[in-house]
Enzyme design. Structure first.
Site, short mmCIF file in Angstrom:
data_model
loop_
_atom_site.label_atom_id
_atom_site.label_comp_id
_atom_site.label_asym_id
_atom_site.label_seq_id
_atom_site.Cartn_x
_atom_site.Cartn_y
_atom_site.Cartn_z
CB SER A 140 29.46 59.84 18.34
OG SER A 140 28.14 59.77 17.84
N1 SAH Z 1 25.61 55.67 17.26
C1 SAH Z 1 26.25 55.77 15.97
C2 SAH Z 1 26.34 57.19 15.46
C3 SAH Z 1 25.11 57.52 14.79
S1 SAH Z 1 24.96 58.92 13.80
C4 SAH Z 1 27.60 55.11 15.96
O1 SAH Z 1 28.03 54.63 17.00
O2 SAH Z 1 28.19 55.01 14.88
C5 SAH Z 1 23.20 59.03 13.85
C6 SAH Z 1 22.46 57.96 13.11
O3 SAH Z 1 21.09 58.14 13.39
C7 SAH Z 1 22.60 58.01 11.59
O4 SAH Z 1 23.09 56.79 11.12
C8 SAH Z 1 21.17 58.26 11.11
O5 SAH Z 1 20.86 57.57 9.92
C9 SAH Z 1 20.36 57.71 12.27
N2 SAH Z 1 18.98 58.21 12.40
C10 SAH Z 1 18.50 59.44 12.16
N3 SAH Z 1 17.18 59.50 12.43
C11 SAH Z 1 16.81 58.25 12.82
C12 SAH Z 1 15.58 57.65 13.21
N4 SAH Z 1 14.43 58.35 13.27
N5 SAH Z 1 15.58 56.34 13.54
C13 SAH Z 1 16.72 55.61 13.51
N6 SAH Z 1 17.92 56.12 13.14
C14 SAH Z 1 17.96 57.42 12.81
#
Ligand code: SAH
Length: 221
Positions: A70
């Site tokens: 993000s």
């Molecule tokens: N916080 C992260 C950005 C994440 S992007 C950072 O600092 O880099 C969102 C992430 O959520 C993705 O990697 C995706 O695979 C994950 N995601 C989506 N649905 C999810 C779920 N039900 N449980 C865990 N992770 C999930």
């Protein structure tokens, strides 16, 4: 002319300071502990090698497998809304690169983070370990169900957009605990803050945002 990245213009260390100053503090997030956390975490360690030059730019970046790290300001905004003092146990859903988890590790006592994609989970685990962040525990699986064995949490951050607030996450919030997450509406996503008061919850809309969809049981069908 192509826009020069902050790393190209200033070098890594200054680029990070510049990010904190210009993207976070000047936009109104000035809490000293929050800013110190962003000064300490090397964001360039969380992005793919070929994008390191852009690690301190003002936006999200691809991290592979269709996911993104993000925008720094959004990570700061969401983290700030948890209002952490340092002794909390917190949960993050959507580890992605692990950057948000690393920021939380500087601001809370214990961080639990869940990533749906096993490949991203493995990579984030390595990055966090290489940085010596021993107060982060990572689980590869469906974070929309929370982490019942570690609950309750004083803070929960969801880094993917949910169709509605997952009930398990509300249940796993401690009394006085705060949950920050993007929720889908028909046309856009709204960042919401939920606070637990005993068996009641209050909530407010913070701003509109753009996140990848939450998957899993309480995610996008
Ligand atoms: N916080 C992260 C950005 C994440 S992007 C950072 O600092 O880099 C969102 C992430 O959520 C993705 O990697 C995706 O695979 C994950 N995601 C989506 N649905 C999810 C779920 N039900 N449980 C865990 N992770 C999930």
């Amino acid at each position: 002319m192509m826009k020069e990245s902050t790393v190209e213009s200033f070098g890594i260390a200054f680029a990070r300071h510049h990010m904190v100053e210009h993207q976070i503090a000047r936009r109104g997030l000035k809490e000293p502990r929050l800013l110190a956390a962003f000064e300490s975490v090397p964001r360039h360690a969380f992005v793919p090698d070929e994008l390191r030059y852009a690690a301190y730019d003002d936006g999200a970046l691809p991290i592979g497998f269709g996911q993104t790290i993000s925008q720094p300001y959004i990570v700061a905004l969401m983290t700030g809304l948890l209002d952490l003092k340092g002794d909390e146990r917190v949960l993050e859903v959507g580890t992605g690169s692990g950057y948000q988890a690393a920021i939380l590790a500087h601001l809370a006592r214990e961080v639990f983070t869940i990533e749906f994609d096993h490949r991203l989970a493995r990579r984030a685990e390595e990055t966090l370990r290489a940085l010596g962040l021993v107060n982060v525990r990572l689980f590869a699986g469906d974070g929309s169900l929370g982490w019942p064995a570690a609950a309750p949490f004083m803070g929960i951050i969801v880094a993917a957009a949910a169709p509605q607030v997952p009930k398990p996450l509300l249940d796993q919030l401690a009394d006085g605990g705060r949950l920050v997450l993007p929720v889908n509406t028909l046309r856009y996503q709204l960042l919401e803050l939920w606070i637990r008061h005993g068996k009641y919850y209050s909530h407010q809309v913070i701003t509109s945002v753009k996140f990848v969809p939450l998957r899993g049981e309480y995610g996008k069908k």
